[in-house]
Design a protein around this motif. Structure first.
Motif, PDB file in Angstrom:
ATOM      1  N   SER A  24     -34.452 -26.096  -7.652  1.00  8.67           N
ATOM      2  CA  SER A  24     -33.715 -26.487  -6.449  1.00  8.67           C
ATOM      3  C   SER A  24     -33.802 -27.993  -6.264  1.00  8.67           C
ATOM      4  O   SER A  24     -34.864 -28.586  -6.463  1.00  8.67           O
ATOM      5  CB  SER A  24     -34.308 -25.793  -5.218  1.00  8.67           C
ATOM      6  OG  SER A  24     -33.801 -26.351  -4.023  1.00  8.67           O
ATOM      7  N   PRO A  25     -32.688 -28.658  -5.882  1.00  2.02           N
ATOM      8  CA  PRO A  25     -32.714 -30.104  -5.675  1.00  2.02           C
ATOM      9  C   PRO A  25     -33.265 -30.505  -4.313  1.00  2.02           C
ATOM     10  O   PRO A  25     -33.282 -31.683  -3.965  1.00  2.02           O
ATOM     11  CB  PRO A  25     -31.235 -30.482  -5.792  1.00  2.02           C
ATOM     12  CG  PRO A  25     -30.517 -29.299  -5.231  1.00  2.02           C
ATOM     13  CD  PRO A  25     -31.340 -28.100  -5.654  1.00  2.02           C
ATOM     14  N   ASN A  40     -43.900 -30.403  -6.064  1.00  2.00           N
ATOM     15  CA  ASN A  40     -43.074 -31.605  -6.029  1.00  2.00           C
ATOM     16  C   ASN A  40     -43.935 -32.806  -5.643  1.00  2.00           C
ATOM     17  O   ASN A  40     -45.151 -32.681  -5.449  1.00  2.00           O
ATOM     18  CB  ASN A  40     -41.863 -31.435  -5.090  1.00  2.00           C
ATOM     19  CG  ASN A  40     -42.252 -31.233  -3.636  1.00  2.00           C
ATOM     20  OD1 ASN A  40     -43.209 -31.822  -3.141  1.00  2.00           O
ATOM     21  ND2 ASN A  40     -41.501 -30.395  -2.938  1.00  2.00           N
ATOM     22  N   ALA A  48     -38.205 -28.957  -8.498  1.00  2.00           N
ATOM     23  CA  ALA A  48     -37.018 -29.815  -8.535  1.00  2.00           C
ATOM     24  C   ALA A  48     -36.552 -29.939  -9.985  1.00  2.00           C
ATOM     25  O   ALA A  48     -37.363 -29.846 -10.913  1.00  2.00           O
ATOM     26  CB  ALA A  48     -37.339 -31.193  -7.960  1.00  2.00           C
ATOM     27  N   PRO A  49     -35.258 -30.149 -10.230  1.00  2.00           N
ATOM     28  CA  PRO A  49     -34.773 -30.209 -11.611  1.00  2.00           C
ATOM     29  C   PRO A  49     -35.422 -31.323 -12.425  1.00  2.00           C
ATOM     30  O   PRO A  49     -35.662 -31.162 -13.625  1.00  2.00           O
ATOM     31  CB  PRO A  49     -33.263 -30.426 -11.450  1.00  2.00           C
ATOM     32  CG  PRO A  49     -33.082 -30.913 -10.050  1.00  2.00           C
ATOM     33  CD  PRO A  49     -34.160 -30.293  -9.259  1.00  2.00           C
ATOM     34  N   GLU A  50     -35.741 -32.456 -11.771  1.00  2.00           N
ATOM     35  CA  GLU A  50     -36.351 -33.565 -12.519  1.00  2.00           C
ATOM     36  C   GLU A  50     -37.743 -33.215 -13.026  1.00  2.00           C
ATOM     37  O   GLU A  50     -38.221 -33.788 -14.018  1.00  2.00           O
ATOM     38  CB  GLU A  50     -36.394 -34.836 -11.671  1.00  2.00           C
ATOM     39  CG  GLU A  50     -37.076 -34.694 -10.329  1.00  2.00           C
ATOM     40  CD  GLU A  50     -36.116 -34.361  -9.205  1.00  2.00           C
ATOM     41  OE1 GLU A  50     -36.447 -34.646  -8.044  1.00  2.00           O
ATOM     42  OE2 GLU A  50     -35.028 -33.796  -9.501  1.00  2.00           O
ATOM     43  N   GLU A 107     -27.890 -24.100  -6.218  1.00  2.00           N
ATOM     44  CA  GLU A 107     -26.943 -25.220  -6.080  1.00  2.00           C
ATOM     45  C   GLU A 107     -26.413 -25.632  -7.462  1.00  2.00           C
ATOM     46  O   GLU A 107     -26.376 -26.809  -7.821  1.00  2.00           O
ATOM     47  CB  GLU A 107     -27.609 -26.413  -5.384  1.00  2.00           C
ATOM     48  CG  GLU A 107     -28.318 -26.091  -4.087  1.00  2.00           C
ATOM     49  CD  GLU A 107     -27.383 -25.670  -2.969  1.00  2.00           C
ATOM     50  OE1 GLU A 107     -26.142 -25.788  -3.128  1.00  2.00           O
ATOM     51  OE2 GLU A 107     -27.891 -25.211  -1.929  1.00  2.00           O
ATOM     52  N   CYS A 112     -24.199 -28.612  -8.857  1.00  2.00           N
ATOM     53  CA  CYS A 112     -24.704 -29.974  -9.103  1.00  2.00           C
ATOM     54  C   CYS A 112     -24.621 -30.366 -10.570  1.00  2.00           C
ATOM     55  O   CYS A 112     -24.779 -31.543 -10.906  1.00  2.00           O
ATOM     56  CB  CYS A 112     -26.157 -30.088  -8.624  1.00  2.00           C
ATOM     57  SG  CYS A 112     -26.367 -29.991  -6.840  1.00  2.00           S
ATOM     58  N   ARG A 130     -25.685 -34.058  -9.914  1.00  2.00           N
ATOM     59  CA  ARG A 130     -27.068 -34.489 -10.088  1.00  2.00           C
ATOM     60  C   ARG A 130     -27.367 -34.541 -11.591  1.00  2.00           C
ATOM     61  O   ARG A 130     -27.405 -33.494 -12.248  1.00  2.00           O
ATOM     62  CB  ARG A 130     -28.040 -33.510  -9.412  1.00  2.00           C
ATOM     63  CG  ARG A 130     -27.769 -33.258  -7.936  1.00  2.00           C
ATOM     64  CD  ARG A 130     -28.088 -34.451  -7.067  1.00  2.00           C
ATOM     65  NE  ARG A 130     -27.763 -34.221  -5.684  1.00  2.00           N
ATOM     66  CZ  ARG A 130     -28.630 -33.803  -4.762  1.00  2.00           C
ATOM     67  NH1 ARG A 130     -29.876 -33.551  -5.093  1.00  2.00           N
ATOM     68  NH2 ARG A 130     -28.256 -33.630  -3.508  1.00  2.00           N
ATOM     69  N   ASP A 166     -29.952 -34.731 -13.367  1.00  2.00           N
ATOM     70  CA  ASP A 166     -31.071 -33.938 -13.865  1.00  2.00           C
ATOM     71  C   ASP A 166     -30.664 -32.505 -14.196  1.00  2.00           C
ATOM     72  O   ASP A 166     -31.331 -31.835 -14.996  1.00  2.00           O
ATOM     73  CB  ASP A 166     -32.209 -33.921 -12.838  1.00  2.00           C
ATOM     74  CG  ASP A 166     -32.860 -35.291 -12.684  1.00  2.00           C
ATOM     75  OD1 ASP A 166     -33.321 -35.828 -13.695  1.00  2.00           O
ATOM     76  OD2 ASP A 166     -32.889 -35.814 -11.562  1.00  2.00           O
ATOM     77  N   TYR A 167     -29.579 -32.023 -13.586  1.00  2.00           N
ATOM     78  CA  TYR A 167     -29.127 -30.661 -13.868  1.00  2.00           C
ATOM     79  C   TYR A 167     -28.615 -30.517 -15.305  1.00  2.00           C
ATOM     80  O   TYR A 167     -28.589 -29.393 -15.842  1.00  2.00           O
ATOM     81  CB  TYR A 167     -28.038 -30.248 -12.866  1.00  2.00           C
ATOM     82  CG  TYR A 167     -28.576 -29.549 -11.651  1.00  2.00           C
ATOM     83  CD1 TYR A 167     -28.356 -28.200 -11.425  1.00  2.00           C
ATOM     84  CD2 TYR A 167     -29.322 -30.242 -10.706  1.00  2.00           C
ATOM     85  CE1 TYR A 167     -28.856 -27.551 -10.304  1.00  2.00           C
ATOM     86  CE2 TYR A 167     -29.827 -29.609  -9.580  1.00  2.00           C
ATOM     87  CZ  TYR A 167     -29.591 -28.263  -9.389  1.00  2.00           C
ATOM     88  OH  TYR A 167     -30.101 -27.628  -8.277  1.00  2.00           O
TER      89      TYR A 167
END
Length: 646
Positions: A102-103, A126, A152-154, A177, A180, A189, A191-192
């Motif tokens: 999730s972002p 995170n 988070a995706p990153e 999401e 993204c 985003r 990172d996705y």
């Protein structure tokens, strides 16, 4: 792998309450079957026991059954349609820990708190965690002591995170999401783009990608970029019938907004979107000065202020958040009664995503947009000066054209909105401004020719270009300083447009810009002809236009909190208010949003049914085992207060 198929469910979004970070499944749909078991299934039992709902809604059961069995899925459901349950139930039924990508770092704590409130073991990793807490969550993951882990995706770009995941047993990957990932989308985003490696690294772990907003092209891009081309697609209806869509001519937008809040949404929670940070600050100050509790949110504020304002919005009743589009994704607050736009959104996808944050509880809500000529000029200029190649600018222009078409339509707005997402609309909705107050259309061909002729003569005869206001002044025959200075009163088009008012001429300009029959150029937004202009000037094209109203038309009755309370059975309204007061105090004591305790819809049913025992309370939709044990006696005590008072 399962062959890619589409499942469409036009009835998935029946108005119903959504549980915290969990969407209420409502009252329709078949049971999800757990392979190898008979009788009540594990999925349905989990739904009833943990979340307190009797049945799945729409195709939730099919999605859950598919993922529980190990299949990949791409799920499109509107905000409030029940996406979260599609991975939360499989997370509880399958062995291992579900990893949710999730972002929404700022909201992970609330998401986890909401799950813990119903007895689900969840955690997140995170940058907000201290070292000791991080180590504790990591140990719980490796030991399989939690059911869901939010990342988070990153984080998945870190080798340390990947090594951690390899040490545990993963039940499934949920990519929330998912829009993204689309580079042509409204919320890209980077990172996705790396998430395709999940399939490469864990080929046997099922993946479910979820989003509320995607056209068929965006859906195909999501599937390709996430290596979900063999996944089963589940596409729900995009309709949110409880939301009333309204687009009004922009005159004095802040005063128009204030009238909307005072007349229709006094004391309601809502979101107001503005294009610029300066506009956010000024609008928030304006509302506060006029007695409306409002907070600003944009990237120019320091992180602490943004976090504090977001927490207040989520935890307090009746606050208005004035924000740029940086705010809103993942906001699970169910009682947002309105979403207002003071500036034109860049795309229909963005508009739909943002307006979908209203009325997640299924109760009547408003999506309101003030739209004017300057919006079109500004957006066209932004596209012309944007970074990127010609293809990128053409894509931005196509998105804007679709948004302008929605604004200018004379037919049902909801129908046009649904058709944009590939869902045929067979009948008018009866709950948008064009249905409630049908606009007139008129043959604006001659007016268009006059306006285009003015632009042509300024350019060709005088080698000059001016903005819309000056062109309208020429058509109306106004003798002002600029007209006199440039001797434009000597043009043959001077004064030939007195049959229309100033606002009507601005509407002509706006609609010509929207249809690509006129262009905006340069830093000062001057008007210029396009290739298509010649068709109108040469009388080869008819131009039908939407008639500008002489004054704003109220198309809706007040539908705020007072309406919600009034819909309760006789005598139940005071009980509902006592329950809300108890919930507010409990939420404040626990430091969580009020909807984490119970949603309004659950409190409304409690107030209406007036249960007198824990067994009766357990039959209320949204009251699961954990909440019954935790809050059952206090609720019965609140209900008994009324009996004693009587």
């Amino acid at each position: 792998m399962v062959s890619p198929t589409d499942v469409s469910d036009p009835a998935v979004n029946d108005p119903a309450v959504n549980d915290p970070a969990v969407s209420d499944p409502g009252t329709t749909g078949a049971d999800a079957s757990d392979p190898g078991t008979g009788g009540p299934t594990a999925a349905l039992d989990t739904l009833r026991r943990v979340f307190g709902y009797d049945e799945f809604r729409g195709f939730q059961a099919e999605v859950i059954d598919h993922v529980v069995a190990g299949g990949d899925a791409l799920v499109l459901m509107p905000t409030g349609g029940g996406k979260s349950l599609c991975y939360q139930i499989p997370a509880l039924v399958r062995d291992g820990v579900a990893v949710v990508v999730s972002p929404l770092i700022a909201l992970m704590q609330d998401q986890v708190d909401a799950l813990r409130a119903v007895g689900v073991k969840a955690g997140f990793l995170n940058s907000t965690l201290d070292l000791d807490t991080r180590r504790l969550v990591e140990a719980e993951f490796v030991a399989g002591e939690i059911d869901l882990l939010y990342l988070a995706p990153e984080a998945l770009g870190s080798q340390a995170t990947l090594r951690l995941l390899e040490r545990g047993r993963i039940a499934l990957f949920a990519i929330d999401e998912a829009h993204c990932v689309s580079q042509w989308g409204h919320d890209f985003r980077p990172d996705y783009l790396t998430l395709s490696m999940l399939h490469e690294r864990w080929p046997d772990v099922p993946r479910i990608a979820l989003t509320a907003t995607a056209t068929s092209a965006t859906r195909a891009e999501i599937a390709t970029r996430l290596q979900l081309t063999e996944a089963r697609h589940f596409v729900a209806s995009f309709d949110r019938p409880n939301i009333q869509y309204r687009i009004v001519p922009k005159r004095e937008p802040r005063k128009q907004l204030l009238a909307l809040l005072r007349d229709e949404h006094p004391g309601d929670a809502g979101i107001v979107y503005c294009l610029s940070r300066a506009s956010v600050d000024k609008t928030a100050e304006f509302l506060v000065a006029n007695g409306v509790a409002a907070l600003p949110y944009h990237a120019g504020l320091d992180a602490a202020t943004r976090a504090r304002n977001q927490q207040r919005f989520l935890r307090e009743d009746g606050l208005v958040m004035v924000a740029t589009i940086a705010f809103g994704m993942g906001i699970d607050k169910p009682d947002v009664r309105f979403v207002a736009h003071l500036d034109l959104p860049k795309s229909v996808e963005g508009y739909y995503q943002e307006t979908g944050r209203a009325g997640r509880d299924g109760l009547p809500s408003t999506a309101w947009l003030a739209y004017g000529l300057q919006d079109v000029v500004q957006q066209r200029k932004m596209i012309d000066t944007s970074e990127g190649d010609l293809a990128h600018r053409r894509n931005l222009a196509a998105h804007l054209d679709a948004m302008l078409a929605l604004c200018e339509t004379v037919r049902c707005r909801r129908g046009q909105l649904l058709e944009y997402f590939g869902q045929p609309a067979t009948v008018a909705c009866g709950n948008c401004d064009t249905c409630l107050e049908p606009p007139e259309s008129w043959d604006g061909t001659v007016a268009a020719q006059k306006l285009l002729s003015t632009v042509f003569r300024l350019d060709r005869e005088r080698n000059q270009r001016f903005g819309a206001g000056h062109c309208v002044d020429i058509l109306l025959g106004k003798q002002n300083d600029k007209v006199t200075q440039f001797r434009h009163d000597q043009l043959s088009v001077f004064g030939i447009g007195t049959e229309l008012r100033d606002t009507e001429w601005r509407g002509v300009v706006r609609q010509l810009l929207a249809e690509g029959l006129l262009a905006v150029e340069g830093d000062y937004g001057t008007l210029a002809l396009t290739e298509a202009s010649a068709e109108v000037l040469g009388r080869r094209r008819t131009v039908m236009m939407r008639r500008e109203p002489e004054k704003p038309v109220r198309t809706a009755k007040p539908r705020g909190s007072a309406t919600v309370v009034a819909e309760l059975p006789a005598g139940a309204a005071p009980v509902f208010e006592r329950l809300r007061a108890w919930r507010a105090a409990t939420a404040k004591e626990q430091g969580v949003p009020a909807y984490v305790i119970f949603h309004d819809a659950t409190l409304r049913q409690i107030a209406a049914d007036a249960p007198t025992s824990l067994a009766q309370l357990a039959t209320i939709s949204g009251v699961g085992e954990n909440k019954l044990a935790k809050y059952g006696e206090p609720i019965l005590a609140v209900l008994a207060e009324g009996d004693h008072a009587g």
